[in-house]
Enzyme design. Structure first.
Site, PDB file in Angstrom:
ATOM      1  N   HIS A 104       0.735  -1.275  -0.130  1.00 46.53           N
ATOM      2  CA  HIS A 104      -0.073   0.175  -0.162  1.00 46.53           C
ATOM      3  C   HIS A 104       1.031   1.146  -0.036  1.00 46.53           C
ATOM      4  O   HIS A 104       0.535   2.309  -0.547  1.00 46.53           O
ATOM      5  CB  HIS A 104      -1.124  -0.086   1.146  1.00 46.53           C
ATOM      6  N   VAL A 120       0.848   4.008  -3.755  1.00 42.28           N
ATOM      7  CA  VAL A 120       0.617   5.605  -3.665  1.00 42.28           C
ATOM      8  C   VAL A 120       1.744   6.267  -3.643  1.00 42.28           C
ATOM      9  O   VAL A 120       2.408   6.382  -2.540  1.00 42.28           O
ATOM     10  CB  VAL A 120      -0.351   5.895  -2.615  1.00 42.28           C
ATOM     11  N   GLY A 174       4.593   6.222  -4.769  1.00 39.39           N
ATOM     12  CA  GLY A 174       5.554   5.596  -4.613  1.00 39.39           C
ATOM     13  C   GLY A 174       6.210   4.974  -3.195  1.00 39.39           C
ATOM     14  O   GLY A 174       5.385   5.211  -2.346  1.00 39.39           O
ATOM     15  N   HIS A 187      -1.574 -13.042  -0.913  1.00 39.56           N
ATOM     16  CA  HIS A 187      -2.687 -13.484  -0.125  1.00 39.56           C
ATOM     17  C   HIS A 187      -2.803 -14.930   0.394  1.00 39.56           C
ATOM     18  O   HIS A 187      -3.834 -15.391   0.910  1.00 39.56           O
ATOM     19  CB  HIS A 187      -3.920 -13.186  -1.023  1.00 39.56           C
ATOM     20  N   ASP A 208      -6.306 -17.544   2.028  1.00 43.99           N
ATOM     21  CA  ASP A 208      -6.004 -18.551   1.693  1.00 43.99           C
ATOM     22  C   ASP A 208      -6.494 -19.819   2.294  1.00 43.99           C
ATOM     23  O   ASP A 208      -5.803 -20.097   3.387  1.00 43.99           O
ATOM     24  CB  ASP A 208      -4.241 -18.699   1.641  1.00 43.99           C
ATOM     25  N   SER A 268      -4.543 -22.662   4.526  1.00 46.70           N
ATOM     26  CA  SER A 268      -3.090 -22.621   4.585  1.00 46.70           C
ATOM     27  C   SER A 268      -2.923 -21.053   4.918  1.00 46.70           C
ATOM     28  O   SER A 268      -1.809 -20.627   4.144  1.00 46.70           O
ATOM     29  CB  SER A 268      -2.409 -23.106   3.271  1.00 46.70           C
TER      30      SER A 268
HETATM   31  C1  HEM Z   1      -4.196  -7.094  -6.952  1.00 45.65           C
HETATM   32  C2  HEM Z   1      -4.745  -6.160  -6.127  1.00 45.65           C
HETATM   33  C3  HEM Z   1      -5.125  -6.439  -4.485  1.00 45.65           C
HETATM   34  C4  HEM Z   1      -6.295  -6.252  -4.204  1.00 45.65           C
HETATM   35  C5  HEM Z   1      -7.672  -5.896  -4.759  1.00 45.65           C
HETATM   36  C6  HEM Z   1      -6.098  -6.768  -2.628  1.00 45.65           C
HETATM   37  C7  HEM Z   1      -6.930  -6.509  -1.610  1.00 45.65           C
HETATM   38  C8  HEM Z   1      -7.027  -6.952  -0.526  1.00 45.65           C
HETATM   39  C9  HEM Z   1      -7.963  -6.991   0.625  1.00 45.65           C
HETATM   40  C10 HEM Z   1      -9.291  -6.550   0.288  1.00 45.65           C
HETATM   41  C11 HEM Z   1      -7.464  -7.350   1.810  1.00 45.65           C
HETATM   42  C12 HEM Z   1      -8.107  -7.779   3.240  1.00 45.65           C
HETATM   43  C13 HEM Z   1      -8.094  -6.351   3.936  1.00 45.65           C
HETATM   44  C14 HEM Z   1      -8.688  -6.403   5.225  1.00 45.65           C
HETATM   45  O1  HEM Z   1      -9.763  -6.897   5.216  1.00 45.65           O
HETATM   46  O2  HEM Z   1      -7.754  -6.273   6.183  1.00 45.65           O
HETATM   47  C15 HEM Z   1      -6.251  -7.841   1.356  1.00 45.65           C
HETATM   48  C16 HEM Z   1      -5.230  -8.326   2.446  1.00 45.65           C
HETATM   49  C17 HEM Z   1      -4.009  -8.564   2.276  1.00 45.65           C
HETATM   50  N1  HEM Z   1      -3.362  -8.361   0.925  1.00 45.65           N
HETATM   51 FE1  HEM Z   1      -4.143  -7.473  -0.777  1.00 45.65          FE
HETATM   52  N2  HEM Z   1      -4.704  -6.889  -2.312  1.00 45.65           N
HETATM   53  C18 HEM Z   1      -4.386  -6.744  -3.526  1.00 45.65           C
HETATM   54  C19 HEM Z   1      -2.745  -6.988  -3.764  1.00 45.65           C
HETATM   55  C20 HEM Z   1      -1.763  -7.110  -2.689  1.00 45.65           C
HETATM   56  C21 HEM Z   1      -0.401  -7.140  -2.879  1.00 45.65           C
HETATM   57  C22 HEM Z   1       0.268  -6.788  -4.144  1.00 45.65           C
HETATM   58  C23 HEM Z   1       0.180  -7.645  -1.804  1.00 45.65           C
HETATM   59  C24 HEM Z   1       1.518  -7.744  -1.292  1.00 45.65           C
HETATM   60  C25 HEM Z   1       2.631  -8.102  -2.437  1.00 45.65           C
HETATM   61  C26 HEM Z   1      -1.141  -7.852  -0.851  1.00 45.65           C
HETATM   62  C27 HEM Z   1      -0.838  -8.234   0.491  1.00 45.65           C
HETATM   63  C28 HEM Z   1      -2.000  -8.397   1.107  1.00 45.65           C
HETATM   64  C29 HEM Z   1      -1.505  -8.952   2.613  1.00 45.65           C
HETATM   65  C30 HEM Z   1      -0.617  -9.748   3.264  1.00 45.65           C
HETATM   66  C31 HEM Z   1      -3.062  -9.116   3.336  1.00 45.65           C
HETATM   67  C32 HEM Z   1      -3.421  -9.541   4.688  1.00 45.65           C
HETATM   68  C33 HEM Z   1      -3.531  -8.337   5.643  1.00 45.65           C
HETATM   69  C34 HEM Z   1      -3.799  -8.623   6.983  1.00 45.65           C
HETATM   70  O3  HEM Z   1      -4.088  -9.779   7.373  1.00 45.65           O
HETATM   71  O4  HEM Z   1      -3.789  -7.703   7.904  1.00 45.65           O
HETATM   72  N3  HEM Z   1      -2.096  -7.488  -1.663  1.00 45.65           N
HETATM   73  N4  HEM Z   1      -5.853  -7.461   0.206  1.00 45.65           N
END
Ligand code: HEM
Ligand SMILES: *[C@@H]1O[C@H](CO)[C@@H](O)[C@H](O)[C@H]1NC(C)=O
Ligand SMILES: *[C@@H]1O[C@H](CO)[C@@H](O)[C@H](O)[C@H]1NC(C)=O
Length: 319
Positions: free
Chosen positions: A65, A69, A71, A189, A241, A244
């Site tokens: 994140h 935004v 950079g 994810h 996931d 897992s």
């Molecule tokens: C492709 C576009 C992406 C979308 C639309 C997206 C969307 C989301 C959403 C909706 C969540 C749940 C947030 C919550 O309820 O707290 C999430 C969690 C997460 N995302 Fe993404 N994501 C994207 C790409 C990425 C990328 C590129 C990364 C890292 C390289 C990433 C890493 C994570 C991680 C690790 C979580 C878990 C966060 C937590 O457990 O606190 N995501 N993402």
């Protein structure tokens, strides 16, 4: 060419070389200026994971994140308590782990004041988070400087869970990332959780049919609905996931294939010929190496280096 001219040319060339070196991230940027920087961050991340396992995925998401935004320059960390702070953007909903970053910063300031940037702390912590969940280890590039901008409007183009695959590809392309990077990085994810807030729209008000997303596996749909009931609490969390969520593995890719992805944006990766191909091949052994390579690319988005920006004393404030 006279001798003087040659000297002038040599000086000009060495200036150009310096500028290009100065403008680049490097592995081990703090080797001399703060030799324990990476060790300190790693130990803070490890401690944070012991006190709350959720800090691991939180830190990986925070780096993403940050980079998307303005950079990778720590703009997401700024907290002036204003509605205008980027941190408050809708597209950043659920981001967490700020306290861990601030703890690392405080420990770094104690041993090497004003040396290590907050944006580098994010990059290091993300790398450590991946490794601590049994993902790949990679040499993280450092040398980022912290930016001087925090503007909520700039976060309006964050990838959204409801974006079409076309839109997701375009948003990644706009950051210099390919469709392969999109798939591989979405593989993040493989760890962490989502709030039902992000899942309910695809269960009860899917665009087009007003019901549920037809790409959800029929056996999985009742499970999702019972975790996130229509009138239930949007803050209930579930693994992204399935089966897992603590291990950084390729299960997420297998889940995307079988219609058991939890996030709509992950499921969307299987609805396009090109990204589907990457999902299929990511079930194999190359995923870890590919992920590391894509993380390096993501970590280079819009960085400030050299003498631009600043090294914040506190990650939540400009100096
Ligand atoms: C492709 C576009 C992406 C979308 C639309 C997206 C969307 C989301 C959403 C909706 C969540 C749940 C947030 C919550 O309820 O707290 C999430 C969690 C997460 N995302 Fe993404 N994501 C994207 C790409 C990425 C990328 C590129 C990364 C890292 C390289 C990433 C890493 C994570 C991680 C690790 C979580 C878990 C966060 C937590 O457990 O606190 N995501 N993402
Ligand atoms: C820092 O040290 C590591 C490990 O010895 C090395 O790979 C890296 O190139 C060094 N970086 C710099 C900028 O000195
Ligand atoms: C925030 O960014 C938007 C879009 O670039 C711009 O129009 C606006 O002036 C910026 N606001 C501030 C306070 O800089």
């Amino acid at each position: 060419m006279g001798g003087d001219n040659i000297i002038v040319v040599v000086i000009m060339m060495s200036c150009l070389l310096d500028a290009s070196v100065e403008g680049k991230l490097r592995v081990g940027f703090y080797n001399k200026s703060c030799p324990n920087a990476e060790t300190i961050v790693r130990s803070v991340v490890r401690q944070a994971a012991i006190s709350d396992q959720n800090n691991i995925p939180a830190l990986l998401r925070l780096h993403f994140h940050d980079c998307f935004v303005h950079g990778c320059e720590g703009s997401i960390l700024i907290d002036r308590g204003l509605e205008a702070d980027e941190k408050r953007a809708f597209g950043h909903q659920g981001v967490r782990g700020f306290d861990v970053v601030e703890t690392a910063k405080a420990q770094l300031e104690a041993v090497c004041p004003a040396i290590v940037s907050c944006s580098d702390i994010l990059a290091m912590a993300a790398r450590d988070a991946v490794f601590l969940s049994q993902g790949p280890w990679y040499d993280v590039e450092t040398g980022r400087r912290d930016g001087l901008v925090s503007n909520v409007t700039l976060a309006s183009h964050m990838p959204d869970v409801a974006d079409s695959i076309t839109k997701l590809k375009a948003k990644f392309l706009a950051k210099g990332l390919t469709l392969k990077d999109l798939v591989v990085l979405s593989g993040a994810h493989t760890i962490g959780t989502t709030a039902c807030f992000f899942v309910k729209p695809r269960l009860y008000e899917f665009p087009g049919n007003g019901g549920s997303d037809p790409s959800i596996n029929a056996g999985f749909l009742p499970e999702l609905k019972s975790t996130c009931p229509k009138d239930g609490d949007v803050n209930v969390r579930l693994a992204m996931d399935r089966g897992s969520e603590k291990v950084f593995d390729t299960q997420i890719m297998a889940n995307i294939r079988s219609g058991t992805a939890v996030l709509q944006s992950d499921a969307a990766l299987y609805q396009d010929d090109a990204t589907r191909g990457v999902v299929d091949s990511s079930v194999g052994t190359s995923f870890h190496a590919d992920f590391a390579a894509s993380m390096l690319k993501m970590g280079r988005i819009g960085v400030s280096t050299g003498s631009k920006g600043q090294i914040r004393r506190l990650c939540s404030s400009f100096n």
